[in-house]
Each structure stands twice: as structure tokens, then as C-alpha cells.
Design a protein around this motif. Structure first.
Motif, short mmCIF file in Angstrom:
data_model
loop_
_atom_site.label_atom_id
_atom_site.label_comp_id
_atom_site.label_asym_id
_atom_site.label_seq_id
_atom_site.Cartn_x
_atom_site.Cartn_y
_atom_site.Cartn_z
N ALA A 16 0.85 -1.19 0.00
CA ALA A 16 0.00 0.00 0.00
C ALA A 16 0.89 1.24 0.00
N PRO A 17 0.48 2.28 -0.73
CA PRO A 17 1.28 3.50 -0.74
C PRO A 17 1.33 4.12 0.66
N GLY A 18 2.48 4.51 1.10
CA GLY A 18 2.65 5.05 2.45
C GLY A 18 3.43 4.10 3.33
N MET A 19 3.54 2.84 2.91
CA MET A 19 4.32 1.88 3.71
C MET A 19 5.76 2.35 3.87
N ASN A 20 6.34 2.93 2.81
CA ASN A 20 7.72 3.39 2.91
C ASN A 20 7.86 4.55 3.90
N SER A 59 19.46 4.14 5.25
CA SER A 59 18.71 3.05 4.58
C SER A 59 17.32 3.52 4.15
N VAL A 60 16.82 4.56 4.82
CA VAL A 60 15.46 5.01 4.52
C VAL A 60 15.45 6.42 3.95
N SER A 61 16.58 6.87 3.44
CA SER A 61 16.64 8.19 2.78
C SER A 61 15.88 8.15 1.47
N ASN A 62 15.16 9.22 1.20
CA ASN A 62 14.60 9.39 -0.13
C ASN A 62 13.67 8.26 -0.55
N ILE A 63 12.95 7.68 0.40
CA ILE A 63 12.00 6.61 0.05
C ILE A 63 10.55 7.02 0.28
N ILE D 157 11.67 19.43 -6.84
CA ILE D 157 12.85 20.21 -6.47
C ILE D 157 13.91 19.29 -5.86
N ARG D 158 13.49 18.27 -5.16
CA ARG D 158 14.43 17.29 -4.61
C ARG D 158 15.26 16.66 -5.74
#
Lengths: 326, 326, 326, 326
Positions: A16-20, A59-63, D157-158
Motif C-alpha cells: 500500500a502507498p505510504g508503507m515506505n 537506509s530510509v533516505s529518499n523513500i 525540487i528534490r
């Protein structure tokens, strides 16, 4: 209970979108409070297969903006057996994992409840499913994004429906729960909405459509939840067509399109809040809870209560509005 | 030939994003050059039914960003008869309409060519169809938007495919022409693309997928044009599944979703240029022409030539790339 | 010339959507033809700093849909010196890199031309810049996506402009070239467009706006390229406001928003084709060329010719349309 | 009180996405319950100028997906005078309008409260403003869409920030309330958020950014609400730059972009529910109320209470999360 130093997080069931966003919040909150953090790939299957990965802030950057789940998800029959559970437990123990955050739907929660009871390992669950069919949270993670995806599709189909004086049947997800169908139907201005929770006779549907045609509606869109008792959009379309051929009739099945996409702001915030709250709950000694959105606050519900069959109810005003506004 | 003072514009066949930009350009260009402008609703049917509406600058305000066509479109069997054509001609004459801009696909052009020949009424055609299957224009109106819509869908489905290690078959429009499938397949990073123009043996497809699986691809997406000779995505998926079950397999049919949506910049510009050029061509005494994009210029092609069966060819480098880059 | 076995690719100058599609195509095409592939991070700076990374098929998985460039980009003054170039060359030699694919704008090309001349290392350039201001290609990589981003912004601003009877000045990128302003202005239905290539007297702009107001336009949008000679949107707005206050006036500067975003289908295809063609050109013994889109084909232009100051010209019909259709 | 037979609806203050969904719901609900419905153009100004239009079901067809407000909006100084109010009242009386639905922000509510008190005309208000700064509703209409618009901009922008190792300052709406900044900042993964509700010393901001740089963050995004006490994004950027030049620094002001766009599903549903509830409340004899979202239910609040200065508070967990998750 001794202090928790090492927490693992996993996603299970349908993605589901938002899990990250939630995984990111779990990991960064845990680290902030001094814990070591671990990701388990492919849910319960990964516990059994020792698919563990250490997680740090990077590990969770930019996700957050990504759909799906970086930890992947899978259904796991083996975990339903005593042997599977035992193997999973021994693997967690070997890793020194002392608590779990489980993100998923009611299948995930059932497994978590049994596992936590049996092995006395603290677990807090996050309701992550686009279907919005869980008790104990106003909204589940992913539902808002999925609804937005559906209305974008309806808006596009409306363009071509209007240009051709067409009648469209659009099938959306929802085997047992009509939340997506009801909300997307209202938000998309559908002429009729077919829900699993409500029997709609084909005759009544036809009379609604006839009424619209008499009022010179140049197109009509009918939203059909996949769990509608008439058997899905193709069947509904076929039966309508036999008796009502004012419009050219088309069917669209949105399918897995509804699961993906960059999460909405609502789901990113919700996932972040829930992940944050889940870790805080574990550190405060809670277990076998589900975090949920109540109004504008995050609150905990006993997993047993969340699972005990309180029927999820569609909002009364939405039900009433769905025909008045169409 | 006497000067043209009154021009009518209509859309016919399947709707395509960008048609409104074109209608707007036709109307405003005509008015700029001193003509009276008329819109015909529902294409040839509207000629027969006298569904004419006067158009001024305001009639086309704020429509450029809308999908579909404000003039609506329809298929019309009656116009294929001598009587239908005669009726249409008499109605145009009654209105004082001296020239036509027809926006549509090859069915539209065939009608326009016959009609213009028989009644000596000047007509210029604009290729408006998402299929990009017409000779005489690098791109048809609506194709760019449709391709963008498809890749947005592929991107979303990739999210969930990756999360579950799944194999997806996505069926896209294109009964005779594989343009959407080829371009969207490359742009969406599809592992394989099935085209009407090319026989793909199921065995070859399976070996491609096996190769990907051996290379640890965690998901695969196969694009299937509806005109693929194996009989569409459901059939391809079924036959693949019988012999290759490494992944969980799912099918999505994008359907009419591909027709709608706010037109891309490319299609708004293309529609505007084509509408502008069509009116200028009529005023310069041209008839039975199609306007088309050649490189970065608009040029005219004889309708007869556009219709005479020059086979539309998929770009060689795209065909070669499609397997190398996957 | 001996066979090329090892090729490096880099991005330089401003980033543009589609660069990742191009990097992916370069890497996979090179590998397909038996080459070893290297990515250089941060353009020329990375050559000097030995910022090299080996690239395999997986290095470029799932990047096509991402804006920006995974190889990053930077401006590099040191490379303009003899010492900087020498250092870069020695580093490439040490790595065994025998040829280069450079993705960027004219600054990038100038560096590539000098470097390739001096050290006899083959280089093929790909025009990647949202400004579309290079000779030798109908479109540069990123321009289509940037234009779509701008029209989405215009569409949104139109909503609020219409609701308030407002006059909006929207500044878009384009210091020397008005391509984005011209195309986005037409596609967004702007009432006026201010370009670097054309002097627009404020009095003429005001008279256009007065004309619109007299015709009951309830809002107006003026697109201003940042290189417009009146000094940008704030200055234009200020000077208009002094003499024309029919509407409430607002200014929006779109800025770097225009660089980002998931690339359009057009740019993904264009980047893929250009990357594919660049590697094939190198392997065929070409050097100091730019790949470009000519009509619907990819063709090579001498770098020197591309750089020699052929003025880029805005399309005549677009210039003419811009006032007629507004 | 005699039965209400004729109701007018208007929008006032800044426009917000979802207002059209609300107008549609008001009109259709009123008609459903047997009332005659009127739209007032440009808010209070339209009452004074007799800018009334009769509304039927078709008047609100196909408007739900549109940003802005079809009834337009304006600020009206004249309505603040006794004479203006009197004139407005006489005009309403002449039309036979017996009750009002007012959609807008606190300026709108203040006017409505005074007017209703003075002339004893029932009025129910709907909180429509992107700022989310009203007491008595968890969310105001338009806030969700605006937040989505902002995170789409941040995501874009990111892309370019990452490609260039840049530091971006993005200014978002919120003169007095930091709701958009806080939520969009968290959802966009901003490294720091500057709010009107909280003094952030530039030194603290710099130390946060230094910390990120030391942790090898390759880009940073700072969200600045326009009401931040340091004086907006340009000023913050300038002061940071003086002492911290690790990154290349850029500023983006999102401005009115944030007001427009097709409403999200959340706002379409919210607008529909609120419009539906407003009419039902009027018909049930209510007056001087605001409809609001409380959890997942619609409830009424006294206008006086809504206006009486209860300070709107940012959610505690969001405030805490904003630094922990960054």
C-alpha cells in the motif's frame, strides 16, 4: 520487562502507498531513541528465511515518495504452522530482535497476535491496506492514495464518456469493503455505485440510468466494487445492456493500478505518524496493539479488539449523499 | 474559386486529447481572418441532424486543457449512403458553410475525401487519433498524451510488481498499430513488448522472462498491444503461466483510460498548429489535404495519398532498442 | 583506430529530466556490444577527482522514471585550465577509458570538443538541457517534461486567476532562449508572452491586456521568460500595474520546479534513443559529434557546427499563432 | 420559523480547491429537499450588485473536478458598512432568498455572523480555505489538495537538489498558520521547517544543516512558511548563506500555484459532505453555525465560538516528529 534495544519492522500482505513513509519513521524513531533497527524482507517469509537487513538513517533516505514497500511483502503459508512460527522465533532470537512493528492488513495482524501471544515478543501493528476495512482506525494507510488514483482514472474516463455519450462501468478494488467504491464514486461524480455491503438490483440500477438519460445526461459512470454481489463490472454491464441500450456501453477494470503510485500527503503523514507512534508504544511497554487514526489523533487499540469482527460501517451521510448528489 | 467566408469544424471517430486545442485554433484563426465559424456536433451525424452551433472566440475559451472534444464525436453509418451524404450537403448549403475542417482518423478521412469529391466542398483534415497510425504525419494528435498516460500506469504497476516479485501483463490500445505499445514499453522499461506488427512466439517470450529471472529481476512487465496475434493480455498471460511460474502473474487492461486526460504540452501545441494550418490552407485554396507534422514543421499531404495504404512503419532504432535496453 | 572496449558516461551542466533514461541506454547498449562501462560522478569535476563507478545492467535498473541524474552534475572551473584537463586525461587513462558520452548543454560540449581535440579521445555528446537552445536537434532532452511542468502550473494558476478576476505574471526559465515561454505560453493559453528574442514594449502589452479586458476576459496570464529584456516578471508586473489596474495583479516565479519531475514519455524515449545512438556512433568510429533528433530520426552533427553560433530560431507559425490564438 | 424554500450559496475570500464540490452538493441537496437554489457571484459584492443566478442540477454538472470556484470570489469593503449590508439584505429579500450557505474563511464568517444577527436571516458557513487555520474542523476545505500540490513541488525540487548537492529554501503559504508548512515539510522529507508559530533562530537552522552535511546529506530542503518571523525564504536564505556555504543555495516561492488544481478525493468528499450538511442544518432550523469535520463525522459549531479566538494548535506529535524524522 527489560528495556528494548533492537526492533525489527516488516510489511506483509498487499502493498500500500505510504508503507515506505512508515518504515522510514519506524527506523528513524527507533534510532533516535537509541535502538538498533532491522528490516525483515518479505514479511513472515523473511523471518523464516532469515532475510534480515540492518537499517540505519541512510537506509530510509529518499523513500517517502515511493509507492510499494522497499522491504517487499509476500504471503506466507509456512508461518501459519507451528514449525514455521518456531523457526521464525528462533531466527529473531538469534538476531537479538526484541520487538516487532508489523505493517499490513488483518491477515498480518492475526499472525502477529498469535505469534506475540505464543512467544511473548512485543508487537505493535500498523494498518496498511488500501481497502480501509479495519476496525480501530478512521483510515488505513494507502486508502487516500488509492482513492485519488481512482478518481484520476474516473476523470479521464469521463472525458471520453462525455465525448461519445457513453455508459462506463468501472470496477474498483474492494472484495468485502466498499470504501474505495463509495468515496471514489462520490468524488468522481458517479451516477451509481455498487457496493458489497448493499444489494443493488439490476432493475434499480437501470431505472437510475433511465432517469439520468431522461434528464439528458450525456454520459454515465457506474462504479462497481469487485465484491459487489452481481458479480463484478462485466456481469453488471452485460445485464444492463440487455435491457437498456440508450448509451454505448464500456467496461474498465482498474486492477493493480490502484495499489501503486507516489503516496499522497495524507498517506505520507499518516504513515509517518503511525510508525512514530508504534515505536513509542513499544518503548513504553505496549504490546499486541494496533495504532490507529482517531479524528486527528493517533491512538492504540487492542489487536484482539481490532480483529474481533466489529463490522466496519460505511458512513451514513456518504451513503445518503451517494444517490442525492449523483 | 470565390473567397471562403464560413467554415465549419467537427470531430469524428474516437476522441483524442488535443482535439479541443485544435478546435480552438480553428475557430480563432478563422475569426482572425474574417470568417464566420460553425461547430458541428457529433461529426457526420450532426451534419445530417443539423446539429450546428455558431462559434465565437468565447465559445472556445478555457477548453485547451480539457480532454475529449467539446463538439462530441460519433460513428455515423448513414453518412456512408448516398442519401445521407446528400442530406448532409443540403444542410451545409442551407447554413452557408463553404468549407470544412475534419478532425479524426482514417474513417473520418475516407468520408471527407468522398464527400469533398462529390460535392466540391473544400475540406482539410487533421489527424486526431491516439493510435498514431496515419501516413503523412510524424505524430497524430493525442498520441503523446496517451503514451504519457500509459507510462504513468506502468510506473504505478511497477511499484506493486516490485513489492511482490510479480509478473504483470498490461494490455494497451492498438488494434493494428503497435506505436503506443512500442513507445510506452520502452519508456516504461518493460521487459517485453508484444506488437501487432511482429509475431512473438510464446516460447521466445518465456525465454526472455526466464533470462530476466536468472538475472534476479524482481519483477517483470510485459506490454501487450490489443492487436497482438496471440490474442491479448489474458491469453498471453494464460499461456505463459502454464510453463513459467517463477512469478505471481497478474493482468491489467488499461482500456479507455488511455483516451482521456488533460492533453500534454506536445498535443496542445500540435493541435493548435494543425488547426491554424488547416484554416490557412483552406483560405489559400487548398482542398482534400491532411495537415501533418514533418520534423518540426507542419506540411500538407494529399488525402488520397494519406489514405492509399502506405504502411506505417515502426522506427527501426526503437525496434532494436526494445530488446537491448529491457 | 583500435576497437573501443571501455566507455564512460557523465552528465554536466544543469540537470534535465530524461538524463537517467539516457544513462541507462548508454550503459545497457555498451554492455550489449561487449564494452565495459563506467559512470563519472559530477561531470568534469569527477574526472579530476577520480569519481568513477563501474556500471552494470543493474546499476541502471529502475531509474528511467526518476528526474535529475543519478550521476549528479556540477560546474567545474578547473577543467577549463590546462592542468585540469591534463589531470582528467591521466585519470581516464589510468582507468582504461577509451571513449566518452557527455550529456549536457553547450558548456559541456565546448569542454568536450576541446578535450577530445587535445587528447584524441573519442567523444559523442547528447544535448540534455531543458532550454531547447542547441543547434542540431529539434528538441533537447528535458524540454518536453519542463514544458509539461510549466503548463500544469499555468493550469493551476488559471483556476485561481479565474476565480478572482486576476492578472498573473508567470516567470519561466529561458535566459537566452524563449522556447519554454513560447510553447508553454501557447499551450497554457496565455494572453501574452514575453521572449528574450523579441522586444515587447510595455505599452503594447498593456494595450493587449486592455483589449482582453474590453472583451470581458475574466483573467489574464502573461508568461515572461527570465531573459525578457524588460527585466523579469516582477519588473514587468510593476510597470504594467502603474498604468493598468483593471485586474488584481500577482507574480509567480516557477524557478527550479521546472527542472525536476518524472520525465515524460517523449523525454524517456528521446533519452533512450540518443544514448543508444551515441554508443553506436562511438563504436562506429565517430567522434566530436552531437546526436540530435531530426524529424523522427536520430542523426549526428559535428560538435563544431553545433557550437558555431547558428542562431536557434523560434518556429514562425508558433510566433504568429501566439497572438492570434490568445 | 416558516419553512425555507429558497437558499443562496456563495464563495468568499481566497478560493480553495473543493469549493466547487461543495457548491454542487449545496445545490443538489437543496433541490432534493424541494428548495429553489440561487448562486451569488463574487460573494458579498454580488449581493450588493445583484449578481444572482438561478441554479438547477445541470448548473453544477461536471464541476467537481475543477479547481477554483465557478461562483467566483472577491473581497468586499462595502459589505462592512451599514449601507452595504442594508443594500445586500434588500437585494436578497427582493429575490425571496430565505437562507444562506457561505463558503470561505474567517473574514467570510465574521461578515456572515454580523449579517445574520442583524437581519435574522439563517446562515450556515463552510470552512473553505487552504490554510487550515479555523477552529471547529479538523480540516478545512482545500488544505489537503494544497498540501499535495506542495509535496509534488518538493519532490520535483528534490530531483534537482540531489543532482547538484544543493540547499533549497521553499516558501509556502501560511501567514499566521504553519499547517501547510508543517505537513508538507514532513511529507516532503524536509530537513527543516520554519513556522509562524515557533521562533527558529538562524543559528539553530545552520547547526541542523551542518549536522546534515556532516552526515553526508547530498542535498537539503528547508520549508519556510510565509509568516515565519525571520521574514520569508529570501531573507532566511540570505542569512544562512552568510555563514554556511557548503551547498549551492536556491530559493523557490510557490505562491498561488498552491491554490489551484483539481481537488483531491479528500477535498471532493469533504466539500460534498459539508455542503450536504449545511443545507440539512438550515432546513432543520439551524443558524449561525459552521459545519466541520470532527474525526470522521460532520458536526456543527457556533459561529461565535469558531470565531472567538480559540487558538488553532499544530499537532504535538507532528511537531516532535518534524525534527526526529528529518
Amino acid at each position: 520487562m527489560s528495556k528494548i534495544n533492537k526492533i525489527a519492522v516488516f510489511t506483509s500482505g498487499g502493498d500500500a502507498p505510504g508503507m515506505n513513509a512508515c518504515i522510514r519513521a519506524v527506523v528513524r524513531t527507533g534510532i533516535h531513541f537509541g535502538c538498533e533497527m532491522v528490516g525483515i524482507k518479505q514479511g513472515y517469509q523473511g523471518m523464516i528465511d532469515e532475510n534480515f537487513i540492518p537499517m540505519n538513517r541512510h537506509s530510509v533516505s529518499n523513500i517517502m515518495q515511493l509507492g510499494g514497500t522497499i522491504l517487499k511483502t509476500a504471503r506466507c503459508l509456512e508461518f501459519r504452522t507451528e514449525e514455521g512460527m518456531e523457526k521464525a522465533y528462533q531466527n529473531l532470537k538469534k538476531q537479538g530482535i526484541q520487538a516487532l512493528v508489523a505493517i499490513g492488513g488483518d491477515g498480518t495482524f492475526t499472525g502477529a497476535e498469535r505469534f506475540s501471544n505464543k512467544y511473548d515478543i512485543p508487537v505493535v501493528c500498523v494498518p496498511g491496506t488500501i481497502d480501509n476495512d479495519l476496525y480501530g482506525s478512521d483510515f488505513t494507510l494507502g486508502f487516500d492514495t488509492a482513492t485519488n488514483t481512482v478518481i484520476e482514472a474516473i476523470d479521464k474516463i469521463r472525458d471520453t464518456a462525455e465525448s461519445h455519450d457513453r455508459l462506463f462501468f468501472i470496477e474498483v478494488m474492494g472484495r468485502d469493503a466498499g470504501c474505495i467504491a463509495l468515496r471514489a464514486g462520490i468524488a468522481g461524480g458517479a451516477e451509481a455505485i455498487m457496493l458489497p455491503e448493499k444489494d443493488t438490483a439490476i432493475e434499480d440500477l437501470i431505472s437510475t440510468l433511465e432517469h439520468g438519460a431522461a434528464n439528458l445526461k450525456s454520459s454515465s459512470i457506474v462504479i462497481v466494487a469487485e465484491g459487489d454481489k452481481n458479480g463484478g463490472a462485466y456481469n453488471v454491464a452485460k445485464r444492463v445492456k440487455e435491457k437498456f441500450d440508450y448509451y454505448d456501453t464500456k467496461v474498465t477494470i482498474l486492477g493493480h493500478l490502484q495499489r501503486g503510485g507516489s503516496p499522497s500527503s495524507f498517506d505520507r503523514i499518516l504513515g509517518s505518524r503511525m510508525g512514530f507512534a508504534a515505536v513509542k508504544a513499544l518503548l513504553a511497554g505496549q504490546t499486541r496493539k494496533m495504532v490507529g487514526l482517531h479524528g486527528n489523533n493517533i491512538a492504540l487499540t487492542d489487536l484482539r479488539e481490532a480483529l474481533s469482527g466489529h463490522e466496519f460501517k460505511l458512513e451514513d451521510d456518504l451513503m445518503e449523499m451517494s444517490s442525492i448528489l449523483a
